[in-house]
Design an enzyme around this catalytic site. Structure first.
Site, PDB file in Angstrom:
ATOM      1  N   ARG A  98       0.830  -1.204   0.000  1.00  0.00           N
ATOM      2  CA  ARG A  98       0.000   0.000   0.000  1.00  0.00           C
ATOM      3  C   ARG A  98       0.866   1.256   0.000  1.00  0.00           C
ATOM      4  O   ARG A  98       0.550   2.239  -0.690  1.00  0.00           O
ATOM      5  CB  ARG A  98      -0.935   0.008   1.219  1.00  0.00           C
ATOM      6  CG  ARG A  98      -1.735   1.289   1.346  1.00  0.00           C
ATOM      7  CD  ARG A  98      -2.678   1.271   2.526  1.00  0.00           C
ATOM      8  NE  ARG A  98      -3.345   2.562   2.683  1.00  0.00           N
ATOM      9  CZ  ARG A  98      -4.273   2.817   3.600  1.00  0.00           C
ATOM     10  NH1 ARG A  98      -4.653   1.868   4.435  1.00  0.00           N
ATOM     11  NH2 ARG A  98      -4.818   4.007   3.683  1.00  0.00           N
ATOM     12  N   ASN A 152     -10.736  -4.204  -0.531  1.00  0.00           N
ATOM     13  CA  ASN A 152     -10.741  -3.132  -1.530  1.00  0.00           C
ATOM     14  C   ASN A 152      -9.820  -3.464  -2.700  1.00  0.00           C
ATOM     15  O   ASN A 152      -8.887  -4.250  -2.549  1.00  0.00           O
ATOM     16  CB  ASN A 152     -10.294  -1.818  -0.880  1.00  0.00           C
ATOM     17  CG  ASN A 152     -11.417  -1.136  -0.150  1.00  0.00           C
ATOM     18  OD1 ASN A 152     -12.545  -1.135  -0.613  1.00  0.00           O
ATOM     19  ND2 ASN A 152     -11.112  -0.548   1.004  1.00  0.00           N
ATOM     20  N   CYS A 174     -18.907  -2.031   1.929  1.00  0.00           N
ATOM     21  CA  CYS A 174     -18.062  -0.891   2.286  1.00  0.00           C
ATOM     22  C   CYS A 174     -18.706  -0.178   3.472  1.00  0.00           C
ATOM     23  O   CYS A 174     -19.941  -0.158   3.603  1.00  0.00           O
ATOM     24  CB  CYS A 174     -17.954   0.053   1.084  1.00  0.00           C
ATOM     25  SG  CYS A 174     -16.925   1.510   1.381  1.00  0.00           S
ATOM     26  N   HIS A 204     -16.875   3.773  -3.384  1.00  0.00           N
ATOM     27  CA  HIS A 204     -16.084   4.994  -3.207  1.00  0.00           C
ATOM     28  C   HIS A 204     -16.412   6.044  -4.274  1.00  0.00           C
ATOM     29  O   HIS A 204     -15.630   6.968  -4.505  1.00  0.00           O
ATOM     30  CB  HIS A 204     -14.581   4.698  -3.175  1.00  0.00           C
ATOM     31  CG  HIS A 204     -14.174   3.899  -1.974  1.00  0.00           C
ATOM     32  ND1 HIS A 204     -12.879   3.516  -1.740  1.00  0.00           N
ATOM     33  CD2 HIS A 204     -14.899   3.421  -0.934  1.00  0.00           C
ATOM     34  CE1 HIS A 204     -12.821   2.819  -0.605  1.00  0.00           C
ATOM     35  NE2 HIS A 204     -14.047   2.757  -0.113  1.00  0.00           N
ATOM     36  N   TYR A 257     -14.725  10.318  -0.529  1.00  0.00           N
ATOM     37  CA  TYR A 257     -13.778  10.044  -1.616  1.00  0.00           C
ATOM     38  C   TYR A 257     -13.970  10.967  -2.814  1.00  0.00           C
ATOM     39  O   TYR A 257     -13.074  11.064  -3.655  1.00  0.00           O
ATOM     40  CB  TYR A 257     -13.907   8.587  -2.065  1.00  0.00           C
ATOM     41  CG  TYR A 257     -13.280   7.612  -1.106  1.00  0.00           C
ATOM     42  CD1 TYR A 257     -11.958   7.218  -1.240  1.00  0.00           C
ATOM     43  CD2 TYR A 257     -14.018   7.086  -0.047  1.00  0.00           C
ATOM     44  CE1 TYR A 257     -11.376   6.326  -0.353  1.00  0.00           C
ATOM     45  CE2 TYR A 257     -13.444   6.198   0.855  1.00  0.00           C
ATOM     46  CZ  TYR A 257     -12.126   5.816   0.692  1.00  0.00           C
ATOM     47  OH  TYR A 257     -11.556   4.947   1.583  1.00  0.00           O
TER      48      TYR A 257
END
Length: 443
Positions: A98, A152, A174, A204, A257
């Site tokens: 990440r 995700n 989510c 998102h 987002y």
């Protein structure tokens, strides 16, 4: 679903710091969701965390006086056999991957974020093949189970499952929508059960089309409150205020987002500043996780610690456990989830994954039709859906050219030249987790 001696639930990625949220949710719902066995599964690299969080889970169940057997395993096949529900919450490459997703794009003045833009693309590339392997195991070992995916990018993953497997009993989940609902309730100073939001969009990329308090529409009032600085965000997203005139013109409730798309320059500036001063979000989370797992080791700890909410996991258990409870009990209540469109959103293909309010039944989610989006947001949603579809195709086929197209059509990437530069650097950075890709020799 007929269960005589209780349910068997398997959580892949069981060593996650989020697991106490899930366990808490199952404990709270034990009267209606009789779990007999909870299997927490991880890979050898995650064994230490699995053991720590697993022991906490056992203490939580014992404290609650419940007879849920907690099993810790590194053997996915052993765990999956005869499961009723399988939940997935894993991260291929862990937080180190990440951090690369977030830091590399910043070198090119492009937002680095784990589910949006280049970072989301590469998280999908790493994740989708693993999800497909899990489904192959489920087809053999628990063909009647429901797959509840929290991993995700949930929308892209759900899209890939529908398009590239024959597995239909899948729901993507989510915590963003429930977080938005809770923040609206706080803004209005009312209990959350008095608030209803008509959610529709993509993971998102979800909008509140209408907001209701006790059945009365209040979206204008909510937007007015947001223009006074009472914005809503999450632990992992900078709380940059919305432009009041823009919000009034949009007349929809954006999710946190959306700042990446509507406030790109400000978010990029903030992200670069944070990365320089504190590290990327992944690097911040690594420190948070170290603190959490130190807490989890405490043998006197018998409940989910409040500090977990700083990890971005607020309301996670409610979203996850409500969904499983509603499928099991055929409740027919309404929840926003990722599922196949089936005509719910007119401008999205019927066979694509969307995130939309659904009636939850024992046969899965039944999407509630919204007609279509206002023209103000329709194009952006369609662009992200194109990105998800091309990205899923590339993840499955290992087609470098499709990967480049996916990167280029994402609205956070300014050109094909920059897209290719980022793509090649990220392929090199993540090559150990992307065996399906082979760059053409003429490129």
């Amino acid at each position: 679903m007929t269960v005589q001696n209780g349910l068997k639930v398997v959580t892949i990625g069981g060593g996650s710091s989020y697991t106490p949220e899930l366990v808490e949710g199952f404990i709270k719902r034990y009267d209606t969701l009789p779990i007999r066995e909870l299997w927490l599964v991880d890979i050898p690299e995650g064994e230490e965390k699995l053991n720590i969080v697993g022991e906490l889970a056992k203490r939580m169940v014992k404290e609650a006086g419940l007879s849920i057997d907690i099993h810790l395993s590194l053997n996915r096949e052993e765990a999956l056999k005869d499961a009723d529900f399988v939940t997935t919450q894993f991260r291929v490459g862990m937080l180190d991957a990440r951090a690369k997703d977030e830091r590399i794009p910043l070198k090119y003045d492009v937002i680095g974020q784990e589910t949006n833009g280049p970072g989301g693309l590469f998280k999908g590339f790493r994740t989708i093949p693993v999800i497909i392997d899990i489904i192959k195991d489920m087809e053999r070992l628990c063909p009647d189970a429901w797959l509840i995916n929290f991993t995700n990018p949930a929308g892209m993953v759900t899209e890939a499952i529908y398009r590239h497997t024959n597995w239909k009993k899948v729901v993507g989940l989510c915590n963003v929508p429930i977080g938005m609902k809770m923040k609206v309730a706080k803004m209005m100073e009312v209990d959350a059960d008095r608030i209803h939001i008509d959610f529709a969009g993509l993971n998102h990329m979800i909008f509140g089309l209408n907001v209701y308090l006790d059945g009365e529409p209040i979206i204008e009032k909510v937007i007015e409150e947001m223009t006074t600085g009472k914005g809503m965000t999450m632990e992992n997203i900078a709380n940059i205020e919305w432009d009041a005139d823009f919000l009034k013109g949009l007349n929809l409730l954006p999710c946190p987002y959306h700042r990446y798309y509507y406030k790109t320059d400000e978010m990029l500036t903030e992200e670069k500043k944070e990365a320089e001063e504190k590290g990327t979000r992944a690097e911040v989370v690594q420190k948070l996780e170290e603190q959490l797992f130190e807490l989890y080791k405490d043998e006197t700890l018998r409940e989910k610690p409040e500090q977990l909410e700083k990890r971005g996991g607020a309301y996670y258990s409610d979203a996850a456990c409500n969904l499983i409870n509603s499928i099991f009990n055929d409740t027919g209540d309404i929840q926003p989830v990722n599922t196949i469109n089936q005509g719910a959103i007119a401008s999205i293909p019927t066979d694509s994954a969307v995130e939309v309010n659904c009636i939850i039944t024992k046969n899965g989610p039944k999407p509630i039709a919204i007609g279509d989006f206002p023209v103000t947001v329709r194009g952006l949603v369609q662009q992200i859906k194109s990105f998800e579809r091309v990205a899923a195709e590339a993840a499955v086929t290992g087609d470098y050219n499709q990967a480049l197209v996916a990167m280029t059509i994402n609205p956070l990437v300014p050109s094909d030249k920059i897209a290719k530069e980022i793509l090649d650097e990220m392929f090199e950075a993540h090559k150990d987790y992307l065996p399906q890709f082979k760059k053409p020799t003429n490129v």
